[in-house]
Scaffold this active site. Structure first.
Site, PDB file in Angstrom:
ATOM      1  N   ASP A  59      45.663  60.175  19.875  1.00  0.00           N
ATOM      2  CA  ASP A  59      46.018  60.855  21.246  1.00  0.00           C
ATOM      3  C   ASP A  59      47.724  61.054  20.818  1.00  0.00           C
ATOM      4  OD1 ASP A  59      46.569  61.289  23.870  1.00  0.00           O
ATOM      5  OD2 ASP A  59      46.435  59.293  24.517  1.00  0.00           O
ATOM      6  N   HIS A 102      49.214  50.476  27.118  1.00  0.00           N
ATOM      7  CA  HIS A 102      48.069  50.164  26.165  1.00  0.00           C
ATOM      8  C   HIS A 102      48.463  50.167  24.747  1.00  0.00           C
ATOM      9  CE1 HIS A 102      48.448  54.569  27.206  1.00  0.00           C
ATOM     10  NE2 HIS A 102      48.146  54.544  25.957  1.00  0.00           N
ATOM     11  N   ASP A 199      55.588  55.841  30.022  1.00  0.00           N
ATOM     12  CA  ASP A 199      54.184  56.485  29.923  1.00  0.00           C
ATOM     13  C   ASP A 199      53.312  55.711  31.038  1.00  0.00           C
ATOM     14  OD1 ASP A 199      52.453  58.277  28.487  1.00  0.00           O
ATOM     15  OD2 ASP A 199      51.150  56.205  28.196  1.00  0.00           O
ATOM     16  N   GLU A 241      56.432  58.792  34.297  1.00  0.00           N
ATOM     17  CA  GLU A 241      55.609  59.536  34.644  1.00  0.00           C
ATOM     18  C   GLU A 241      54.686  59.042  35.710  1.00  0.00           C
ATOM     19  OE1 GLU A 241      51.464  61.335  32.088  1.00  0.00           O
ATOM     20  OE2 GLU A 241      52.083  59.399  31.914  1.00  0.00           O
TER      21      GLU A 241
HETATM   22  C1  NOJ Z   1      50.412  60.062  29.085  1.00  0.00           C
HETATM   23  C2  NOJ Z   1      50.765  61.033  28.192  1.00  0.00           C
HETATM   24  O1  NOJ Z   1      51.525  62.192  28.610  1.00  0.00           O
HETATM   25  C3  NOJ Z   1      49.511  61.495  27.709  1.00  0.00           C
HETATM   26  O2  NOJ Z   1      49.741  62.651  26.719  1.00  0.00           O
HETATM   27  C4  NOJ Z   1      48.614  60.389  26.853  1.00  0.00           C
HETATM   28  O3  NOJ Z   1      47.541  60.673  26.526  1.00  0.00           O
HETATM   29  C5  NOJ Z   1      48.538  59.322  28.134  1.00  0.00           C
HETATM   30  N1  NOJ Z   1      49.579  59.007  28.858  1.00  0.00           N
HETATM   31  C6  NOJ Z   1      48.112  58.194  27.453  1.00  0.00           C
HETATM   32  O4  NOJ Z   1      49.250  57.357  26.872  1.00  0.00           O
END
Ligand code: NOJ
Ligand code: CA
Length: 546
Positions: A59, A102, A199, A241
């Protein structure tokens, strides 16, 4: 003044995609160091790095296996401290992503937790012995990840994850986990970072208890993070965020004696969606409405504005009709859409590569209340690669030149972390830094100039914004008034030229002065007769005190 984050420009980049210095096909810290002069010339002040920690990178690095070092593919801690040194020399600040909602399922904490019910790390994650009733509810990636609880055969129990199943949620109710989070923060601050992007903040603060999933979010964690940060480094910034509803936004800033007690900055998701809708409908109404509705922030609290980021364009807070209009304009093919709510494209192709419209869109962003955040490659108008899965479509190597691998790496093409975009109107033979920096009319040159003009307008970042009546639905007229003056901005969202008539008293005794515009509108500004080209924009200083 004196709050650097209110008048900086943030440039976000993924180290793995930016510049490969050692030729292994993966961008790295020495590569980034070699490009700091480029970023300095561009005129940004702060670099936010997507996660640089060791990670299986299922990710984009948001699946971390060690919070205390650098992914060896990107370099060493020595390289990181060198990055900080070199950035300092150029007056650039470095921010990191703090991803503590996480970990990766490969993190030794999770490996230990799942293997042994008596592991000291067992309670660092969120478990249920039985299948939780909300197993199928609340995934962050609809259409791709179906469940939020996955059965782990090793533990013979269910673990919770709001994101992909390889990203088990940390149990932030556990004081040991909290202590570890503060330790991670202290570590990177010691090394000299200027702050963190937090995040997934809403998930970080939500209740961890499977039996009481509706318990009120624990914003206290954000306050503790803030206290840790501010005690360790007084000028470090926290940018969260948090794509949440209007009624919840202020909770993320917190407030005590009129100042934010939690986060200093929040991404302006609501404004982003309004701008996308306004661009799609060629109507200033949505932006006007959101600007009117944005809550008053505590002193020194700040929005972070953006047009595109490293994820999909999230349209989840628009009404169905509104979302359909944006889809029709910017994501007409099903393959361009993602997670039932977004568009996995870059801005340039969404606006059909129309320079006038692109400049107007960025000018709009740069004049909105807040600190602008730009995404690497957008300054040259890079495109997307829809053959790549999910959000990888917009995560392609930076296009430095028309030479092999876009100048990103000297590795063999099959070794590259991702193929650069080669073909079509957005391919690196056509869109690259080397050509644009020599061209006085390129998008890159435009960005350099407008970012420097913005530096002269502290009122945008710190002043009061006011929307005026333009008399034209497709034109947004607003002002920003700061300690040193007042500036007027006009943006025409439609392709048709027009004419605005404003109150001449706006400038008081001063003579209005054009600061930036899409075209040469001649010397002298008559506020009662302001011309605007189709997709035109103008920045006009009304007065300046000293
Ligand atoms: C938000 C991030 O911007 C995104 O790219 C990510 O997949 C998720 N959080 C999980 O960390
Ligand atoms: Ca490399």
């Amino acid at each position: 003044m004196e709050r650097w984050y209110r008048n900086t420009v943030i440039y976000s980049l993924d180290v793995s995609m930016f510049q490969d210095a050692n030729g292994d096909g993966i961008g790295d810290l020495p590569g980034l160091i070699s490009r700091l002069d480029y970023l300095s010339r561009l005129g940004v002040g702060t670099i936010w790095l997507n996660p640089i920690y060791p990670s299986p990178r299922l990710d984009g690095g948001y699946d971390i296996t060690d919070y205390y070092t650098i992914d060896p593919r990107f370099g060493s801690l020595g390289d990181f401290s060198e990055l900080l040194n070199q950035a300092d020399e150029l007056g650039l600040r470095i921010m990191l992503d703090l991803v503590v909602n996480h970990t990766s399922d490969q993190h030794p904490w999770f490996q230990s937790a799942r293997a042994d019910p008596d592991s000291p790390y067992r309670d660092w994650y969120v478990w249920s012995e039985t299948e939780p009733p909300d197993r199928w509810l609340g995934t962050a990636f609809p259409g791709v990840e179906k469940e939020t609880w996955t059965h782990d055969p090793v533990a013979d129990a269910w673990y919770r994850h709001r994101f992909y199943r390889w990203q088990p949620d940390l149990n932030t109710d556990n004081p040991e986990v909290r202590a570890e989070i503060y330790k991670i923060i202290g570590y990177w601050l010691r090394l000299g970072v200027a702050g963190f992007r937090i995040d997934a903040a809403p998930f970080l603060v939500e209740s961890r208890r499977p039996d009481e999933p509706t318990t009120w979010p624990d914003y206290g964690l954000l306050r503790q993070i803030r206290e840790t940060v501010s005690w360790r480094r007084a000028d470090a910034v926290l940018l969260a965020e948090a794509n949440v509803g209007d009624e919840e936004l202020l909770e993320y800033f917190g407030e005590g004696d009129g100042e934010p007690t939690r986060m200093m900055m929040l991404f302006a998701f609501r404004l982003n969606q309004a701008i996308m809708l306004a661009l799609a409908r060629e109507d200033a109404g949505p932006v006007r409405a959101v600007l009117d509705r944005l809550p008053d922030l505590p002193r020194h609290a700040q929005w972070a504005t953006f047009l595109r980021n490293h994820d999909e364009v999230d349209l989840g807070r628009l009404s169905d009709d509104e979302r359909e209009d944006v889809f029709a304009a910017f994501g007409p093919e099903p393959d361009m859409r993602l997670y039932d709510r977004g568009i996995r494209r870059r801005l340039a192709p969404m606006l059909a590569g129309d320079r006038r419209r692109l400049e107007m869109a960025y000018s709009l962003q740069l004049t909105m209340p807040g600190t602008p955040v730009l995404r690497y490659g957008d300054e040259i108008g890079m495109g997307e690669d829809l053959s790549r899965p999910e959000r990888e479509a917009i995560r392609t190597p930076m296009q430095w030149s028309h030479t092999d691998n876009a100048g990103f790496s000297r590795a063999e093409p099959e070794q590259l972390i991702a193929p650069p975009i080669g073909a079509g109107p957005y391919g690196y033979p056509k869109i690259n830094v080397t050509e644009q920096r020599l061209d006085p009319n390129s998008l890159l040159t435009w960005f350099e100039r407008i970012l420097h003009t913005r530096r002269e307008c502290e009122e945008i970042g710190t002043g009061e914004h006011q929307v005026l009546d333009s008399g034209q639905p497709h034109v947004l007229v607003h002002t920003a008034t700061g300690q040193r003056g007042r500036t007027l901005f006009l943006h025409n969202l439609s392709p048709d030229p027009c004419h605005c008539s404003l109150d001449p008293r706006l400038a008081g005794d001063s003579t209005p002065l054009g600061l930036a515009a899409d075209a040469d509108y001649g010397t002298g500004v008559d506020l009662t007769a302001i011309d605007l080209n189709g997709y035109g924009y103008r920045w006009i200083r009304l007065h300046r005190s000293f």
